[in-house]
Design an enzyme around this catalytic site. Structure first.
Site, PDB file in Angstrom:
ATOM      1  N   THR A  44       0.629  -1.130   0.089  1.00  0.00           N
ATOM      2  CA  THR A  44       0.029   0.156   0.092  1.00  0.00           C
ATOM      3  C   THR A  44       0.988   1.377   0.092  1.00  0.00           C
ATOM      4  O   THR A  44       2.024   1.342   0.268  1.00  0.00           O
ATOM      5  CB  THR A  44      -0.738  -0.178   1.390  1.00  0.00           C
ATOM      6  OG1 THR A  44      -1.623  -1.180   1.409  1.00  0.00           O
ATOM      7  CG2 THR A  44      -1.504   1.218   1.767  1.00  0.00           C
ATOM      8  N   ASP A  60      -4.525   4.764  -1.182  1.00  0.00           N
ATOM      9  CA  ASP A  60      -4.548   4.266  -2.404  1.00  0.00           C
ATOM     10  C   ASP A  60      -5.476   2.946  -2.381  1.00  0.00           C
ATOM     11  O   ASP A  60      -6.071   2.690  -1.572  1.00  0.00           O
ATOM     12  CB  ASP A  60      -3.255   3.436  -3.155  1.00  0.00           C
ATOM     13  CG  ASP A  60      -2.852   2.405  -2.696  1.00  0.00           C
ATOM     14  OD1 ASP A  60      -2.686   1.439  -3.484  1.00  0.00           O
ATOM     15  OD2 ASP A  60      -2.572   2.249  -1.384  1.00  0.00           O
ATOM     16  N   ARG A  62      -5.269  -0.120  -4.105  1.00  0.00           N
ATOM     17  CA  ARG A  62      -4.855  -1.303  -4.716  1.00  0.00           C
ATOM     18  C   ARG A  62      -4.526  -2.575  -3.594  1.00  0.00           C
ATOM     19  O   ARG A  62      -3.659  -2.390  -2.896  1.00  0.00           O
ATOM     20  CB  ARG A  62      -3.655  -1.474  -5.773  1.00  0.00           C
ATOM     21  CG  ARG A  62      -3.233  -2.761  -6.268  1.00  0.00           C
ATOM     22  CD  ARG A  62      -1.852  -2.396  -7.210  1.00  0.00           C
ATOM     23  NE  ARG A  62      -2.394  -1.765  -8.274  1.00  0.00           N
ATOM     24  CZ  ARG A  62      -1.299  -1.545  -9.341  1.00  0.00           C
ATOM     25  NH1 ARG A  62      -0.111  -1.997  -9.182  1.00  0.00           N
ATOM     26  NH2 ARG A  62      -1.854  -1.117 -10.673  1.00  0.00           N
ATOM     27  N   LYS A  76      -9.114   1.202   2.116  1.00  0.00           N
ATOM     28  CA  LYS A  76      -8.310   1.058   3.459  1.00  0.00           C
ATOM     29  C   LYS A  76      -8.288   2.152   4.444  1.00  0.00           C
ATOM     30  O   LYS A  76      -7.495   1.782   5.319  1.00  0.00           O
ATOM     31  CB  LYS A  76      -6.615   1.097   2.578  1.00  0.00           C
ATOM     32  CG  LYS A  76      -6.540   0.097   1.404  1.00  0.00           C
ATOM     33  CD  LYS A  76      -5.068   0.276   0.927  1.00  0.00           C
ATOM     34  CE  LYS A  76      -4.977  -0.655  -0.106  1.00  0.00           C
ATOM     35  NZ  LYS A  76      -4.031  -0.691  -0.898  1.00  0.00           N
ATOM     36  N   GLY A  90      -0.588  -3.617   5.295  1.00  0.00           N
ATOM     37  CA  GLY A  90       0.276  -4.865   5.632  1.00  0.00           C
ATOM     38  C   GLY A  90      -0.827  -6.054   5.410  1.00  0.00           C
ATOM     39  O   GLY A  90      -1.333  -6.201   4.261  1.00  0.00           O
ATOM     40  N   SER A 172       4.276  -0.214   1.384  1.00  0.00           N
ATOM     41  CA  SER A 172       5.284  -0.067   0.772  1.00  0.00           C
ATOM     42  C   SER A 172       5.808   0.936  -0.124  1.00  0.00           C
ATOM     43  O   SER A 172       6.850   1.122  -0.598  1.00  0.00           O
ATOM     44  CB  SER A 172       5.051  -1.405  -0.222  1.00  0.00           C
ATOM     45  OG  SER A 172       3.834  -1.223  -1.290  1.00  0.00           O
ATOM     46  N   ASP A 209       5.645   2.776  -6.637  1.00  0.00           N
ATOM     47  CA  ASP A 209       5.557   1.523  -6.001  1.00  0.00           C
ATOM     48  C   ASP A 209       4.484   0.675  -6.789  1.00  0.00           C
ATOM     49  O   ASP A 209       3.549   1.118  -7.224  1.00  0.00           O
ATOM     50  CB  ASP A 209       5.107   1.749  -4.646  1.00  0.00           C
ATOM     51  CG  ASP A 209       5.041   0.484  -3.897  1.00  0.00           C
ATOM     52  OD1 ASP A 209       4.063   0.272  -3.372  1.00  0.00           O
ATOM     53  OD2 ASP A 209       5.896  -0.420  -3.989  1.00  0.00           O
ATOM     54  N   SER A 212       1.191  -0.351  -4.962  1.00  0.00           N
ATOM     55  CA  SER A 212       0.060   0.423  -4.831  1.00  0.00           C
ATOM     56  C   SER A 212      -0.366   0.876  -6.242  1.00  0.00           C
ATOM     57  O   SER A 212       0.457   1.237  -7.150  1.00  0.00           O
ATOM     58  CB  SER A 212       0.524   1.878  -4.168  1.00  0.00           C
ATOM     59  OG  SER A 212       1.669   1.508  -2.951  1.00  0.00           O
TER      60      SER A 212
END
Lengths: 278, 238
Positions: A44, A60, A62, A76, A90, A172, A209, A212
């Site tokens: 994320t 985000d 995803r 999220k 996580g 991430s 990233d 995400s």
């Protein structure tokens, strides 16, 4: 209700009944080596910022299962209390259940005491629980809220660590997001500036990233209330396929057909008492 | 603040580890740089398409690193896997092509390149090139040819093949749309160049939605008897 006579009531905490069986399965004979199913992680970018009148949280949308995108529009930013929201990174199941439990606990507290919960209470309950499970619960959370003492932003790590900060990114994609936040954050921003900053920070995470992507959700919490903007910014990448991939009826080959006639053996009618029945 | 650190696993993908005591770190000579390659052979054309993203773990190294390499006027090779091995392998193939041209005074045919590549790959059977190759081109009779390889040199001639990170998502769709598998009562028209190009674009758009390693842009090399033409199509960048 009939089921409660059949199943045993669930004990509290985690159930480790299957752990010896899992070890045997994983280390079994060479041909029979079975890998445990991997839990879905959110991979994320989440971020939060304290501004003049409250807190802005962003995330985000995803969710990835290793290299495959499992959910393109997952939420999220979780509800904790009317004045407290939490972003989770996580393991997806861990963040969902932890925030659910926290929310239930705080609702019970509100009913008992007649007060709105404070952000620091939520943080303490989370910290307590995550430390007790020694990091086995993979939940990296950003909690933000406004209560009678002001606006607060906290982060809680999976091992139970806690930090109170004016701006933060996790997940991430935290490194690109933190780059944007470090560059443009200042104290006492106004609403539009704060929303633009969080949105740009998440966007940096999304572009840099691989874990995400897709859309950006925002949640603005103030003394007056909460504005949950989902989505705040939709992904600009909506390349449409050029051809239609529809199949006409009859395309799937029918190999075999068996018909089992169900026989009506016995019919009973039971009258039920329903409240407000006509 | 957080004790758990993210590290690259043996194959370059992200791996999370908790500190539970001394951990032995092994050096892995391979990394996985992602990317998807696709080749389709038609009656008188061949297509080789690849995305242009180069990644490692959760980061992007480059958004403009195509994986198709032109070998001769009638052959293109697509390589995905470990980028270091892709570069070295293509260098070796190009050198061998030059040597062949100087000794035999003609260019290598697609079939000959495929056979040669199989030998080159098997030569490193016990420390393989971590590359998934697909060769697309025209054979001696001018018909489209696709040769697909595994990392140690086993190959076969196909009509269509997908390789790389999103291959498992693309191959079943190609089986259905080009090979007409699992369908009945469908008119099996031969594949035209326009339909093949449109299918390849659609299939990559879908792969970019669901595979994190595929995206940024799509490069299609179209090989016909007129020569090799390139088309570049943007894909998701997130």
């Amino acid at each position: 209700m009939a089921l409660s006579n059949v199943l045993e009531p669930a004990g509290s905490g985690f159930n480790f009944e299957n752990s010896t069986r899992n070890i045997v399965l994983e280390n079994g004979s060479e041909e029979g080596k079975i890998k445990a199913p991997k839990p879905m992680k959110t991979g994320t970018t989440i971020a939060g910022v304290v501004y003049k009148d409250g807190v802005v949280l962003g995330a985000d949308t995803r969710a990835t299962s290793e290299e495959v995108v499992a959910d393109k529009m997952c939420a999220k930013i979780h509800y904790i209390a009317p004045n407290i929201y939490c972003c989770g990174a996580g393991t997806a199941a861990d963040t969902e259940k932890t925030t659910d439990m926290l929310s239930s606990n705080l609702t019970i507290f509100s009913m008992n005491s007649g007060r709105n919960p404070r952000v620091v209470m939520a943080v303490n309950i989370l910290q307590d629980m995550l430390f007790r499970y020694r990091g086995m619960i993979g939940a990296h959370l950003i909690l933000g809220g406004v209560d009678c003492t002001g606006s607060h932003l906290y982060t809680v790590g999976p091992y139970g660590s806690m930090d109170k900060v004016p701006y933060l990114a996790m997940g991430s994609g935290k490194l690109p997001a933190m780059g944007i936040l470090e560059d443009r954050f200042k104290g006492n921003m106004d609403l539009e500036e704060a929303k633009a900053l969080v949105s740009d920070a998440i966007h940096a995470g999304i572009m840099s990233d691989l874990g995400s992507g897709n859309n950006i959700d925002l949640c603005v919490i103030t003394k007056e209330g909460v504005d949950y903007i989902r989505p705040h910014r939709e992904s600009i990448y909506n390349y449409k396929r050029q051809a239609k991939y529809k199949y006409k009826p009859g395309t799937t080959p029918v190999l075999n057909k068996t018909v089992n006639q169900l026989e009506l053996v016995h019919e009973t009618v039971q009258m039920m008492e329903t409240a407000g029945s006509s | 603040m957080m004790i758990s650190a993210r590290a690259y696993g043996d194959n370059g993908k992200m791996k999370e580890h908790h500190y539970t005591g001394p951990v032995e770190h092994k050096f892995s000579p391979y990394a996985f740089n992602g990317g998807t390659v696709l080749a389709v052979a038609g009656e008188d054309f061949a297509l080789v398409a690849s995305d242009t993203r180069l990644s490692e773990g959760y980061s992007i190294h480059s958004r403009d690193s195509p994986k198709c390499y032109k070998l001769t006027d009638t052959t293109v090779i697509g390589c995905s896997g470990f980028h270091g091995d892709c570069l070295t392998l293509t260098k070796i193939i190009e050198a061998r092509l030059k040597m062949y041209k100087h000794s035999n005074n003609k260019s290598m045919t697609s079939g000959a390149i495929a056979a040669m590549l199989s030998t080159i790959l098997y030569g490193k059977r016990f420390f393989p090139y971590y590359v998934y190759n697909i060769i697309g081109g025209l054979d001696e009779e001018g018909r489209g040819a696709v040769y697909s390889f595994d990392p140690v040199g086993s190959y076969q001639r196909d009509t269509y093949k997908a390789g790389g990170s999103a291959s498992a998502m693309l191959q079943p769709l190609l089986d259905n749309q080009i090979g007409f598998k699992n369908m009945e009562n469908v008119e099996q028209l031969p594949l035209t160049l326009e339909k093949a190009v449109q299918l390849v674009k659609d299939v990559f758009i879908s792969a970019a939605e669901r595979d994190v390693y595929t995206g940024d842009a799509l490069k299609i090399c179209i090989i016909t008897k007129e020569g090799i033409r390139e088309e570049i199509v943007p894909l998701r960048k997130d």
